[in-house]
Scaffold this motif. Structure first.
Motif, PDB file in Angstrom:
ATOM      1  N   GLU A 180      17.308   5.613   0.786  1.00 36.83           N
ATOM      2  CA  GLU A 180      16.442   4.191   1.046  1.00 36.83           C
ATOM      3  C   GLU A 180      16.149   3.358   2.373  1.00 36.83           C
ATOM      4  N   LEU A 181      15.498   3.479   2.864  1.00 38.34           N
ATOM      5  CA  LEU A 181      15.398   2.418   4.247  1.00 38.34           C
ATOM      6  C   LEU A 181      15.196   1.460   3.899  1.00 38.34           C
ATOM      7  N   SER A 182      15.892   0.302   4.283  1.00 41.10           N
ATOM      8  CA  SER A 182      14.571  -0.851   3.953  1.00 41.10           C
ATOM      9  C   SER A 182      13.561  -0.990   4.822  1.00 41.10           C
ATOM     10  N   ALA A 183      13.055  -2.417   4.734  1.00 39.11           N
ATOM     11  CA  ALA A 183      11.753  -2.250   5.618  1.00 39.11           C
ATOM     12  C   ALA A 183      12.085  -2.527   6.958  1.00 39.11           C
ATOM     13  N   GLN A 184      13.192  -3.655   7.435  1.00 35.39           N
ATOM     14  CA  GLN A 184      13.601  -4.011   8.227  1.00 35.39           C
ATOM     15  C   GLN A 184      14.248  -2.749   9.187  1.00 35.39           C
ATOM     16  N   ALA A 185      14.896  -1.531   8.546  1.00 35.05           N
ATOM     17  CA  ALA A 185      15.535  -0.314   9.321  1.00 35.05           C
ATOM     18  C   ALA A 185      14.345   0.598   9.587  1.00 35.05           C
ATOM     19  N   LYS A 186      13.294   0.956   8.753  1.00 41.51           N
ATOM     20  CA  LYS A 186      12.295   1.386   9.387  1.00 41.51           C
ATOM     21  C   LYS A 186      11.466   1.529  10.175  1.00 41.51           C
ATOM     22  N   LYS A 187      11.208  -0.619  10.407  1.00 44.47           N
ATOM     23  CA  LYS A 187      10.955  -1.506  11.984  1.00 44.47           C
ATOM     24  C   LYS A 187      11.881  -0.734  12.960  1.00 44.47           C
ATOM     25  N   GLN A 188      13.494  -0.690  13.280  1.00 46.05           N
ATOM     26  CA  GLN A 188      14.344  -0.667  13.804  1.00 46.05           C
ATOM     27  C   GLN A 188      14.256   0.558  14.656  1.00 46.05           C
ATOM     28  N   ILE A 189      14.076   2.221  13.578  1.00 41.57           N
ATOM     29  CA  ILE A 189      14.289   2.888  13.515  1.00 41.57           C
ATOM     30  C   ILE A 189      12.877   3.734  14.684  1.00 41.57           C
ATOM     31  N   ALA A 190      11.676   2.795  14.374  1.00 44.34           N
ATOM     32  CA  ALA A 190      10.892   3.276  15.023  1.00 44.34           C
ATOM     33  C   ALA A 190      10.705   2.782  16.502  1.00 44.34           C
ATOM     34  N   PHE A 191      11.091   1.319  16.731  1.00 43.98           N
ATOM     35  CA  PHE A 191      12.146   0.928  18.048  1.00 43.98           C
ATOM     36  C   PHE A 191      12.192   1.776  18.831  1.00 43.98           C
ATOM     37  N   TYR A 192      14.170   1.736  18.406  1.00 43.10           N
ATOM     38  CA  TYR A 192      15.301   2.544  19.111  1.00 43.10           C
ATOM     39  C   TYR A 192      14.125   4.194  19.271  1.00 43.10           C
ATOM     40  N   GLU A 193      13.115   4.262  18.622  1.00 44.32           N
ATOM     41  CA  GLU A 193      12.834   6.081  19.167  1.00 44.32           C
ATOM     42  C   GLU A 193      11.469   6.006  20.108  1.00 44.32           C
ATOM     43  N   LYS A 194      11.282   4.664  20.065  1.00 49.89           N
ATOM     44  CA  LYS A 194      10.816   4.267  21.119  1.00 49.89           C
ATOM     45  C   LYS A 194      11.281   3.750  22.230  1.00 49.89           C
ATOM     46  N   GLU A 195      11.914   3.433  21.859  1.00 47.01           N
ATOM     47  CA  GLU A 195      12.977   3.073  23.687  1.00 47.01           C
ATOM     48  C   GLU A 195      13.669   4.301  23.975  1.00 47.01           C
TER      49      GLU A 195
END
Length: 274
Positions: A180-195
Protein backbone atom coordinates in the motif's frame (compact mmCIF):
# COMPACT_ATOMS: atom_id res chain seq x y z
CA UNK A 1 35.88 -3.34 -3.76
CA UNK A 2 36.50 -5.11 -0.45
CA UNK A 3 34.83 -8.31 -1.64
CA UNK A 4 36.71 -8.35 -4.93
CA UNK A 5 40.02 -7.63 -3.19
CA UNK A 6 39.37 -10.45 -0.73
CA UNK A 7 38.60 -12.87 -3.56
CA UNK A 8 42.11 -12.28 -4.92
CA UNK A 9 43.71 -13.03 -1.56
CA UNK A 10 41.92 -16.20 -0.45
CA UNK A 11 40.20 -19.33 -1.70
CA UNK A 12 36.84 -18.38 -0.21
CA UNK A 13 35.25 -15.04 0.70
CA UNK A 14 32.56 -15.05 3.38
CA UNK A 15 30.27 -12.04 3.74
CA UNK A 16 28.04 -11.49 6.77
CA UNK A 17 25.15 -9.90 4.89
CA UNK A 18 22.94 -8.81 7.80
CA UNK A 19 19.61 -9.72 9.35
CA UNK A 20 17.73 -12.53 7.63
CA UNK A 21 17.09 -13.63 4.08
CA UNK A 22 14.38 -10.95 3.92
CA UNK A 23 16.81 -8.11 4.66
CA UNK A 24 20.56 -8.63 4.41
CA UNK A 25 20.53 -11.45 1.86
CA UNK A 26 18.01 -9.72 -0.42
CA UNK A 27 20.05 -6.50 -0.43
CA UNK A 28 23.33 -8.36 -0.94
CA UNK A 29 21.98 -10.38 -3.86
CA UNK A 30 19.72 -7.81 -5.55
CA UNK A 31 21.91 -4.72 -5.03
CA UNK A 32 25.55 -5.49 -4.17
CA UNK A 33 26.08 -8.59 -6.30
CA UNK A 34 24.41 -6.90 -9.25
CA UNK A 35 26.47 -3.69 -8.91
CA UNK A 36 29.72 -5.58 -8.42
CA UNK A 37 29.02 -8.47 -10.79
CA UNK A 38 29.67 -10.86 -7.90
CA UNK A 39 28.76 -14.52 -8.27
CA UNK A 40 27.53 -16.01 -5.00
CA UNK A 41 28.35 -19.71 -4.78
CA UNK A 42 26.31 -20.66 -1.69
CA UNK A 43 24.48 -19.25 1.32
CA UNK A 44 24.68 -20.01 5.05
CA UNK A 45 21.30 -19.56 6.73
CA UNK A 46 22.01 -18.95 10.41
CA UNK A 47 19.37 -20.19 12.85
CA UNK A 48 19.29 -19.93 16.64
CA UNK A 49 17.16 -21.76 19.15
CA UNK A 50 16.39 -18.46 20.88
CA UNK A 51 15.09 -16.70 17.77
CA UNK A 52 12.98 -19.65 16.66
CA UNK A 53 11.42 -19.99 20.13
CA UNK A 54 10.62 -16.27 20.06
CA UNK A 55 8.90 -16.75 16.71
CA UNK A 56 7.08 -19.66 18.33
CA UNK A 57 5.57 -17.35 20.96
CA UNK A 58 8.03 -17.44 23.87
CA UNK A 59 8.52 -14.06 25.66
CA UNK A 60 12.02 -12.61 25.45
CA UNK A 61 12.65 -13.04 29.20
CA UNK A 62 11.86 -16.79 28.99
CA UNK A 63 13.94 -17.80 25.99
CA UNK A 64 16.51 -19.69 28.05
CA UNK A 65 13.92 -22.22 29.28
CA UNK A 66 13.62 -25.37 27.19
CA UNK A 67 10.55 -25.46 24.96
CA UNK A 68 10.59 -27.84 22.01
CA UNK A 69 6.90 -27.12 21.38
CA UNK A 70 7.60 -23.40 20.87
CA UNK A 71 10.59 -24.30 18.73
CA UNK A 72 8.35 -26.45 16.55
CA UNK A 73 5.94 -23.55 16.05
CA UNK A 74 8.78 -21.17 15.23
CA UNK A 75 10.20 -23.37 12.48
CA UNK A 76 7.75 -21.79 10.01
CA UNK A 77 9.94 -18.70 10.16
CA UNK A 78 13.06 -20.67 9.23
CA UNK A 79 11.11 -22.43 6.49
CA UNK A 80 10.31 -19.06 4.87
CA UNK A 81 13.97 -17.98 4.94
CA UNK A 82 14.90 -21.28 3.27
CA UNK A 83 12.24 -20.72 0.60
CA UNK A 84 13.58 -17.21 0.01
CA UNK A 85 17.09 -18.48 -0.73
CA UNK A 86 15.55 -21.13 -3.00
CA UNK A 87 13.71 -18.27 -4.75
CA UNK A 88 17.14 -16.87 -5.64
CA UNK A 89 18.17 -20.29 -6.96
CA UNK A 90 21.20 -20.69 -4.68
CA UNK A 91 22.40 -23.73 -2.70
CA UNK A 92 22.54 -23.32 1.09
CA UNK A 93 23.42 -24.87 4.43
CA UNK A 94 21.54 -24.16 7.67
CA UNK A 95 23.90 -23.37 10.55
CA UNK A 96 22.52 -23.92 14.06
CA UNK A 97 24.37 -21.18 15.96
CA UNK A 98 24.52 -22.79 19.40
CA UNK A 99 24.13 -20.77 22.59
CA UNK A 100 25.25 -22.06 26.02
CA UNK A 101 21.60 -22.08 27.15
CA UNK A 102 20.42 -24.30 24.28
CA UNK A 103 19.52 -27.84 25.29
CA UNK A 104 20.40 -30.97 23.38
CA UNK A 105 16.70 -31.68 22.82
CA UNK A 106 16.29 -28.28 21.14
CA UNK A 107 19.30 -28.47 18.84
CA UNK A 108 18.46 -32.10 18.01
CA UNK A 109 14.94 -31.02 17.01
CA UNK A 110 16.22 -28.41 14.54
CA UNK A 111 18.71 -30.89 13.13
CA UNK A 112 16.04 -33.58 12.70
CA UNK A 113 13.60 -31.06 11.15
CA UNK A 114 16.19 -30.11 8.54
CA UNK A 115 17.34 -33.65 7.81
CA UNK A 116 13.74 -34.84 7.33
CA UNK A 117 13.40 -32.22 4.59
CA UNK A 118 16.76 -33.01 2.95
CA UNK A 119 18.16 -29.67 4.12
CA UNK A 120 21.90 -29.70 4.84
CA UNK A 121 22.47 -28.58 8.42
CA UNK A 122 25.46 -28.18 10.74
CA UNK A 123 25.51 -27.67 14.51
CA UNK A 124 27.93 -24.77 14.92
CA UNK A 125 29.43 -24.02 18.34
CA UNK A 126 32.09 -21.40 17.70
CA UNK A 127 31.14 -19.50 20.87
CA UNK A 128 32.47 -22.31 23.06
CA UNK A 129 35.03 -23.94 20.77
CA UNK A 130 36.25 -21.21 18.44
CA UNK A 131 37.25 -22.31 14.94
CA UNK A 132 36.97 -25.99 15.88
CA UNK A 133 33.24 -25.46 16.42
CA UNK A 134 32.79 -24.32 12.83
CA UNK A 135 34.63 -27.09 10.99
CA UNK A 136 31.51 -29.15 10.26
CA UNK A 137 29.79 -26.11 8.74
CA UNK A 138 32.85 -25.22 6.66
CA UNK A 139 33.14 -28.76 5.31
CA UNK A 140 29.46 -28.97 4.39
CA UNK A 141 29.56 -25.55 2.76
CA UNK A 142 32.62 -26.40 0.66
CA UNK A 143 30.96 -29.63 -0.44
CA UNK A 144 27.85 -27.67 -1.39
CA UNK A 145 29.93 -25.18 -3.39
CA UNK A 146 31.73 -27.98 -5.22
CA UNK A 147 28.71 -30.16 -5.98
CA UNK A 148 25.42 -28.23 -5.96
CA UNK A 149 23.84 -26.69 -9.03
CA UNK A 150 23.09 -22.98 -9.11
CA UNK A 151 20.26 -21.27 -10.99
CA UNK A 152 20.64 -17.75 -9.66
CA UNK A 153 18.01 -15.16 -10.50
CA UNK A 154 17.29 -11.69 -9.18
CA UNK A 155 13.92 -10.95 -7.57
CA UNK A 156 13.29 -8.14 -10.05
CA UNK A 157 14.69 -6.71 -13.26
CA UNK A 158 16.18 -3.22 -13.25
CA UNK A 159 13.80 -2.38 -16.10
CA UNK A 160 10.80 -2.99 -13.80
CA UNK A 161 9.05 0.11 -12.46
CA UNK A 162 9.88 1.15 -8.89
CA UNK A 163 6.42 0.07 -7.74
CA UNK A 164 6.85 -3.34 -9.40
CA UNK A 165 10.24 -3.85 -7.75
CA UNK A 166 8.81 -3.02 -4.32
CA UNK A 167 5.82 -5.31 -4.85
CA UNK A 168 8.00 -8.23 -6.01
CA UNK A 169 10.18 -7.96 -2.90
CA UNK A 170 7.15 -7.69 -0.61
CA UNK A 171 5.38 -10.68 -2.15
CA UNK A 172 8.26 -13.01 -3.04
CA UNK A 173 10.62 -12.27 -0.13
CA UNK A 174 8.35 -11.17 2.73
CA UNK A 175 5.30 -13.25 1.77
CA UNK A 176 2.98 -10.22 1.75
CA UNK A 177 -0.38 -10.17 0.02
CA UNK A 178 0.31 -6.73 -1.48
CA UNK A 179 1.74 -3.27 -0.84
CA UNK A 180 0.00 0.00 0.00
CA UNK A 181 1.63 3.22 -1.22
CA UNK A 182 1.08 6.43 0.70
CA UNK A 183 0.16 9.54 -1.28
CA UNK A 184 3.68 10.84 -0.70
CA UNK A 185 5.25 7.59 -1.95
CA UNK A 186 3.16 7.70 -5.14
CA UNK A 187 4.28 11.26 -5.86
CA UNK A 188 7.92 10.38 -5.18
CA UNK A 189 7.82 7.34 -7.48
CA UNK A 190 6.38 9.45 -10.29
CA UNK A 191 9.02 12.15 -9.77
CA UNK A 192 11.97 9.72 -9.51
CA UNK A 193 10.96 7.90 -12.67
CA UNK A 194 10.53 11.23 -14.47
CA UNK A 195 14.08 12.12 -13.41
CA UNK A 196 15.35 8.88 -14.96
CA UNK A 197 16.00 7.03 -11.70
CA UNK A 198 13.43 4.30 -12.29
CA UNK A 199 16.06 1.74 -13.34
CA UNK A 200 17.84 1.84 -9.98
CA UNK A 201 17.47 -1.05 -7.49
CA UNK A 202 15.48 -0.47 -4.32
CA UNK A 203 16.84 -0.74 -0.78
CA UNK A 204 14.02 -1.65 1.60
CA UNK A 205 14.06 -0.32 5.18
CA UNK A 206 12.01 -2.80 7.23
CA UNK A 207 11.94 -4.12 10.78
CA UNK A 208 14.23 -7.09 11.42
CA UNK A 209 11.84 -8.58 13.98
CA UNK A 210 9.17 -9.69 11.52
CA UNK A 211 8.77 -10.78 7.91
CA UNK A 212 6.13 -8.03 7.76
CA UNK A 213 6.57 -4.32 8.51
CA UNK A 214 4.96 -4.83 11.95
CA UNK A 215 7.54 -5.99 14.54
CA UNK A 216 4.79 -7.64 16.62
CA UNK A 217 3.85 -10.11 13.85
CA UNK A 218 6.19 -13.00 14.59
CA UNK A 219 6.53 -16.46 13.05
CA UNK A 220 5.36 -16.52 9.46
CA UNK A 221 2.53 -14.00 9.10
CA UNK A 222 0.28 -14.30 6.07
CA UNK A 223 -2.22 -12.07 4.29
CA UNK A 224 -0.52 -8.87 5.44
CA UNK A 225 0.07 -5.66 3.50
CA UNK A 226 3.38 -3.80 3.47
CA UNK A 227 2.86 -0.06 3.93
CA UNK A 228 5.24 2.09 1.89
CA UNK A 229 5.60 5.37 3.77
CA UNK A 230 8.13 7.24 1.66
CA UNK A 231 11.11 6.91 -0.66
CA UNK A 232 14.51 8.57 -0.49
CA UNK A 233 16.96 8.80 -3.38
CA UNK A 234 20.59 7.72 -2.86
CA UNK A 235 21.69 8.44 -6.40
CA UNK A 236 25.41 8.47 -5.66
CA UNK A 237 25.19 5.08 -3.97
CA UNK A 238 23.00 3.84 -6.80
CA UNK A 239 19.68 2.86 -5.24
CA UNK A 240 16.35 4.18 -3.97
CA UNK A 241 15.63 3.73 -0.24
CA UNK A 242 12.08 2.58 0.52
CA UNK A 243 10.78 3.14 4.06
CA UNK A 244 8.13 0.71 5.28
CA UNK A 245 5.86 0.99 8.30
CA UNK A 246 7.36 2.95 11.18
CA UNK A 247 10.94 1.89 10.45
CA UNK A 248 13.73 4.34 11.28
CA UNK A 249 16.82 4.36 9.07
CA UNK A 250 19.19 5.17 11.95
CA UNK A 251 17.91 3.91 15.31
CA UNK A 252 19.39 5.68 18.32
CA UNK A 253 21.51 4.12 21.03
CA UNK A 254 19.85 3.12 24.31
CA UNK A 255 20.06 5.54 27.22
CA UNK A 256 22.87 3.42 28.70
CA UNK A 257 24.97 1.85 25.89
CA UNK A 258 26.55 -1.56 26.59
CA UNK A 259 29.99 0.03 26.28
CA UNK A 260 29.49 1.66 29.69
CA UNK A 261 29.64 -1.80 31.31
CA UNK A 262 32.84 -2.89 29.54
CA UNK A 263 36.27 -2.59 31.10
CA UNK A 264 39.67 -4.24 31.49
CA UNK A 265 40.86 -5.24 34.96
CA UNK A 266 44.38 -4.60 36.20
CA UNK A 267 45.35 -8.19 35.39
CA UNK A 268 44.17 -7.83 31.79
CA UNK A 269 40.80 -9.55 32.02
CA UNK A 270 38.02 -8.12 29.83
CA UNK A 271 34.72 -7.76 31.70
CA UNK A 272 31.21 -6.65 30.83
CA UNK A 273 30.92 -8.18 27.36
CA UNK A 274 28.07 -10.53 28.22
Amino acid sequence: MATKTASKLGDYVVTEAGFGADLGAEKFLDIKSRAGNINTEAVVIVATVRALKMHGGVPVDQLTAESVDALKAGMENLKKHIETIEEFGLPYVVAINKFPTDTEAETDFIQSWCESRNVDVALTDVWAHGGEGGIELAEKLINKIDSAKRNFQYVYALEDSLETKIRKIAQKIYGARDIELSAQAKKQIAFYEKEGWGNLPVCMAKTQYSLSDDPSLLGRPKGFTITIRELRPSIGAGFIIVLTGEMMTMPGLPENPAALNMDVTNDGKVIGLF
